[in-house]
Design a protein around this motif. Sequence first.
Motif, PDB file in Angstrom:
ATOM      1  N   THR A 251       0.867  -1.198   0.000  1.00  0.00           N
ATOM      2  CA  THR A 251       0.000   0.000   0.000  1.00  0.00           C
ATOM      3  C   THR A 251       0.900   1.244   0.000  1.00  0.00           C
ATOM      4  O   THR A 251       2.071   1.174   0.375  1.00  0.00           O
ATOM      5  CB  THR A 251      -0.854   0.056   1.283  1.00  0.00           C
ATOM      6  N   VAL A 252       0.313   2.365  -0.389  1.00  0.00           N
ATOM      7  CA  VAL A 252       1.097   3.607  -0.434  1.00  0.00           C
ATOM      8  C   VAL A 252       1.625   3.953   0.956  1.00  0.00           C
ATOM      9  O   VAL A 252       2.745   4.408   1.128  1.00  0.00           O
ATOM     10  CB  VAL A 252       0.243   4.772  -0.987  1.00  0.00           C
ATOM     11  N   ASN A 253       0.798   3.703   1.979  1.00  0.00           N
ATOM     12  CA  ASN A 253       1.248   4.046   3.335  1.00  0.00           C
ATOM     13  C   ASN A 253       2.494   3.255   3.732  1.00  0.00           C
ATOM     14  O   ASN A 253       3.383   3.770   4.391  1.00  0.00           O
ATOM     15  CB  ASN A 253       0.117   3.830   4.339  1.00  0.00           C
ATOM     16  N   LYS A 254       2.566   1.986   3.262  1.00  0.00           N
ATOM     17  CA  LYS A 254       3.765   1.192   3.556  1.00  0.00           C
ATOM     18  C   LYS A 254       4.960   1.778   2.790  1.00  0.00           C
ATOM     19  O   LYS A 254       6.089   1.786   3.275  1.00  0.00           O
ATOM     20  CB  LYS A 254       3.552  -0.270   3.096  1.00  0.00           C
ATOM     21  N   LEU A 255       4.685   2.335   1.613  1.00  0.00           N
ATOM     22  CA  LEU A 255       5.772   2.893   0.782  1.00  0.00           C
ATOM     23  C   LEU A 255       6.449   4.070   1.483  1.00  0.00           C
ATOM     24  O   LEU A 255       7.650   4.280   1.368  1.00  0.00           O
ATOM     25  CB  LEU A 255       5.216   3.378  -0.567  1.00  0.00           C
ATOM     26  N   LEU A 256       5.663   4.829   2.262  1.00  0.00           N
ATOM     27  CA  LEU A 256       6.187   6.080   2.841  1.00  0.00           C
ATOM     28  C   LEU A 256       7.479   5.845   3.631  1.00  0.00           C
ATOM     29  O   LEU A 256       8.371   6.679   3.640  1.00  0.00           O
ATOM     30  CB  LEU A 256       5.137   6.722   3.759  1.00  0.00           C
ATOM     31  N   SER A 257       7.534   4.673   4.301  1.00  0.00           N
ATOM     32  CA  SER A 257       8.738   4.438   5.127  1.00  0.00           C
ATOM     33  C   SER A 257       9.516   3.216   4.618  1.00  0.00           C
ATOM     34  O   SER A 257      10.285   2.615   5.345  1.00  0.00           O
ATOM     35  CB  SER A 257       8.283   4.196   6.575  1.00  0.00           C
ATOM     36  N   HIS A 258       9.318   2.883   3.336  1.00  0.00           N
ATOM     37  CA  HIS A 258      10.018   1.708   2.789  1.00  0.00           C
ATOM     38  C   HIS A 258      11.529   1.937   2.812  1.00  0.00           C
ATOM     39  O   HIS A 258      12.000   3.044   2.502  1.00  0.00           O
ATOM     40  CB  HIS A 258       9.547   1.462   1.356  1.00  0.00           C
ATOM     41  N   PRO A 259      12.333   0.904   3.169  1.00  0.00           N
ATOM     42  CA  PRO A 259      13.796   1.074   3.275  1.00  0.00           C
ATOM     43  C   PRO A 259      14.450   1.678   2.031  1.00  0.00           C
ATOM     44  O   PRO A 259      15.347   2.507   2.135  1.00  0.00           O
ATOM     45  CB  PRO A 259      14.317  -0.345   3.518  1.00  0.00           C
ATOM     46  N   TRP A 260      13.931   1.330   0.835  1.00  0.00           N
ATOM     47  CA  TRP A 260      14.582   1.876  -0.363  1.00  0.00           C
ATOM     48  C   TRP A 260      14.324   3.370  -0.471  1.00  0.00           C
ATOM     49  O   TRP A 260      15.188   4.128  -0.896  1.00  0.00           O
ATOM     50  CB  TRP A 260      14.072   1.169  -1.628  1.00  0.00           C
ATOM     51  N   LEU A 261      13.154   3.798  -0.033  1.00  0.00           N
ATOM     52  CA  LEU A 261      12.811   5.222  -0.145  1.00  0.00           C
ATOM     53  C   LEU A 261      13.485   6.056   0.940  1.00  0.00           C
ATOM     54  O   LEU A 261      13.634   7.256   0.812  1.00  0.00           O
ATOM     55  CB  LEU A 261      11.286   5.398  -0.067  1.00  0.00           C
ATOM     56  N   THR A 262      13.841   5.388   2.039  1.00  0.00           N
ATOM     57  CA  THR A 262      14.443   6.159   3.152  1.00  0.00           C
ATOM     58  C   THR A 262      15.938   5.839   3.245  1.00  0.00           C
ATOM     59  O   THR A 262      16.576   6.178   4.218  1.00  0.00           O
ATOM     60  CB  THR A 262      13.770   5.767   4.476  1.00  0.00           C
ATOM     61  N   LEU A 263      16.490   5.193   2.213  1.00  0.00           N
ATOM     62  CA  LEU A 263      17.900   4.750   2.230  1.00  0.00           C
ATOM     63  C   LEU A 263      18.818   5.919   2.585  1.00  0.00           C
ATOM     64  O   LEU A 263      18.600   7.043   2.125  1.00  0.00           O
ATOM     65  CB  LEU A 263      18.279   4.212   0.847  1.00  0.00           C
ATOM     66  N   GLY A 264      19.762   5.655   3.496  1.00  0.00           N
ATOM     67  CA  GLY A 264      20.686   6.736   3.864  1.00  0.00           C
ATOM     68  C   GLY A 264      19.975   7.650   4.867  1.00  0.00           C
ATOM     69  O   GLY A 264      19.203   7.206   5.692  1.00  0.00           O
ATOM     70  N   ILE A 265      20.185   8.948   4.730  1.00  0.00           N
ATOM     71  CA  ILE A 265      19.736   9.881   5.766  1.00  0.00           C
ATOM     72  C   ILE A 265      18.245  10.189   5.672  1.00  0.00           C
ATOM     73  O   ILE A 265      17.675  10.850   6.511  1.00  0.00           O
ATOM     74  CB  ILE A 265      20.487  11.221   5.621  1.00  0.00           C
ATOM     75  N   LEU A 266      17.568   9.723   4.639  1.00  0.00           N
ATOM     76  CA  LEU A 266      16.247  10.292   4.368  1.00  0.00           C
ATOM     77  C   LEU A 266      15.199   9.896   5.407  1.00  0.00           C
ATOM     78  O   LEU A 266      15.157   8.751   5.866  1.00  0.00           O
ATOM     79  CB  LEU A 266      15.791   9.846   2.963  1.00  0.00           C
ATOM     80  N   ASP A 267      14.354  10.852   5.768  1.00  0.00           N
ATOM     81  CA  ASP A 267      13.228  10.570   6.663  1.00  0.00           C
ATOM     82  C   ASP A 267      12.122   9.917   5.853  1.00  0.00           C
ATOM     83  O   ASP A 267      12.141   9.985   4.633  1.00  0.00           O
ATOM     84  CB  ASP A 267      12.682  11.899   7.239  1.00  0.00           C
ATOM     85  N   PRO A 268      11.096   9.354   6.540  1.00  0.00           N
ATOM     86  CA  PRO A 268       9.954   8.842   5.782  1.00  0.00           C
ATOM     87  C   PRO A 268       9.367   9.955   4.905  1.00  0.00           C
ATOM     88  O   PRO A 268       9.520  11.141   5.218  1.00  0.00           O
ATOM     89  CB  PRO A 268       8.956   8.435   6.878  1.00  0.00           C
ATOM     90  N   VAL A 269       8.709   9.571   3.813  1.00  0.00           N
ATOM     91  CA  VAL A 269       8.155  10.568   2.884  1.00  0.00           C
ATOM     92  C   VAL A 269       7.044  11.366   3.590  1.00  0.00           C
ATOM     93  O   VAL A 269       6.200  10.791   4.268  1.00  0.00           O
ATOM     94  CB  VAL A 269       7.573   9.855   1.634  1.00  0.00           C
ATOM     95  N   GLU A 270       7.078  12.688   3.416  1.00  0.00           N
ATOM     96  CA  GLU A 270       6.065  13.543   4.050  1.00  0.00           C
ATOM     97  C   GLU A 270       4.842  13.676   3.151  1.00  0.00           C
ATOM     98  O   GLU A 270       4.970  13.744   1.924  1.00  0.00           O
ATOM     99  CB  GLU A 270       6.660  14.944   4.217  1.00  0.00           C
ATOM    100  N   VAL A 271       3.667  13.718   3.750  1.00  0.00           N
ATOM    101  CA  VAL A 271       2.441  13.793   2.945  1.00  0.00           C
ATOM    102  C   VAL A 271       1.743  15.131   3.153  1.00  0.00           C
ATOM    103  O   VAL A 271       0.601  15.332   2.792  1.00  0.00           O
ATOM    104  CB  VAL A 271       1.485  12.639   3.341  1.00  0.00           C
ATOM    105  N   LYS A 272       2.434  16.128   3.712  1.00  0.00           N
ATOM    106  CA  LYS A 272       1.730  17.344   4.150  1.00  0.00           C
ATOM    107  C   LYS A 272       1.042  18.062   2.978  1.00  0.00           C
ATOM    108  O   LYS A 272       1.572  18.160   1.885  1.00  0.00           O
ATOM    109  CB  LYS A 272       2.687  18.304   4.853  1.00  0.00           C
ATOM    110  N   MET A 273      -0.206  18.536   3.265  1.00  0.00           N
ATOM    111  CA  MET A 273      -0.903  19.285   2.226  1.00  0.00           C
ATOM    112  C   MET A 273      -0.411  20.738   2.273  1.00  0.00           C
ATOM    113  O   MET A 273       0.161  21.183   3.258  1.00  0.00           O
ATOM    114  CB  MET A 273      -2.409  19.226   2.445  1.00  0.00           C
TER     115      MET A 273
END
Length: 343
Positions: A251-273
């Motif tokens: 699901t997209v929500n699982k994607l937000l903190s997926h290891p590949w997307l947060t690889l290295g220093i990156l925080d989970p993806v932000e969804v702010k409007m």
Amino acid sequence: MVRYQALKGLYEVERTIGCGGFAKVNHWRKVAIKIMDKISLGDDLPRVKLELKALQTLSHEHICKLFQVIETDGHFFIVMEYCSGGELFDHIVEKNRLSESESRMFFRQIVSAVAYLHSLGYAHRDLKPENVLLDRYQNLKLIDFGLCARPLDGMDSPLYTSCGSPTYAAPELVLGNQYLGPEVDVWAMGVLLYALLAGSLPFDDVSIDSLYKKDSAKFKAGKYEEPSFMSKESLRLINSMLQVDPKKRITVNKLLSHPWLTLGILDPVEVKMENSKCYDADCVNTMAKHHQVVADTMWDHLKKWKYDYHTATYFLLMGKKRRGSTLKMNSTAVRLPLSDKNM
Ligand SMILES: Cn1cc(Br)cc1C(=O)Nc1[nH]nc2c1CN(C(=O)N[C@H](CN1CCCC1)c1ccccc1)C21CC1
């Protein structure tokens, strides 16, 4: 050359790309104007209404902004944010394929936009590289919400009937099964991420009629090439998105903190409007001064969010302020009366 009376005095069309027009707003910023001829739209007219309704609700930094709608007897003029970087598709073709870090930077923006969409109960349902544009700052902007729907409203899917090549369409959709918008978006995002990293498509030219040939067996089995230059982690992520069974798809929500997307220093993806419909004193005062009215009168008009020229000006000023530029409306800016009748 003003080809349309409806734009006279507001926007001058600088050049056209495809079936749309691009214009420069009188006071300073370039916008994109989608010019839709009502006759040629035919029974696709409801799609335009659907897109306008969705765009007036959506406010996110990676979703192309609606500024103004001008409707005449024969046309819709849909004034939107101008993305001068063109299509993501051309960017990939030009570089053959993108590095993991550039793909990650872009894909995080797409995930943020789609997660925001899904959080509001919407699904885009036509995600493809052509519908992802780049602005002048290399930020991605999703466009073309003509097929998006709020599945919660029990919308049936016009996608299967009216879309072009379903190369990005999930198996359940191509096979005409019952489907849910969000899951179809995740599949399309898997195809998008594959295109970013591999520079090619996992399932080439899947078309409805070619479905019964040998290569379509691969599509139905969700089998695709795994190029040797792609990392294991990225292939694992793509595999979790290109699951044939929608229930097994990430699901997209699982994607937000997926290891590949947060690889290295990156925080989970932000969804702010991005709340562009809020009261911003600087912008209201700038407009009030220009129109020689008090701020309250200006705000009374703006808060109706009529998507008229004043709405467009306000959103453009908000964008300018967000980018840290000074707010001014030079003397040539249009002085439209605030009466209700104007666009
Ligand atoms: C391709 N390109 C190159 C440069 Br430089 C700028 C562009 C460009 O298209 N910029 C742009 N900014 N904002 C927009 C666009 C195009 N655009 C669009 O909405 N473009 C689509 C067509 N696209 C072709 C492939 C999928 C959709 C469109 C649909 C109906 C009527 C007119 C245009 C918007 C308004 C949202």
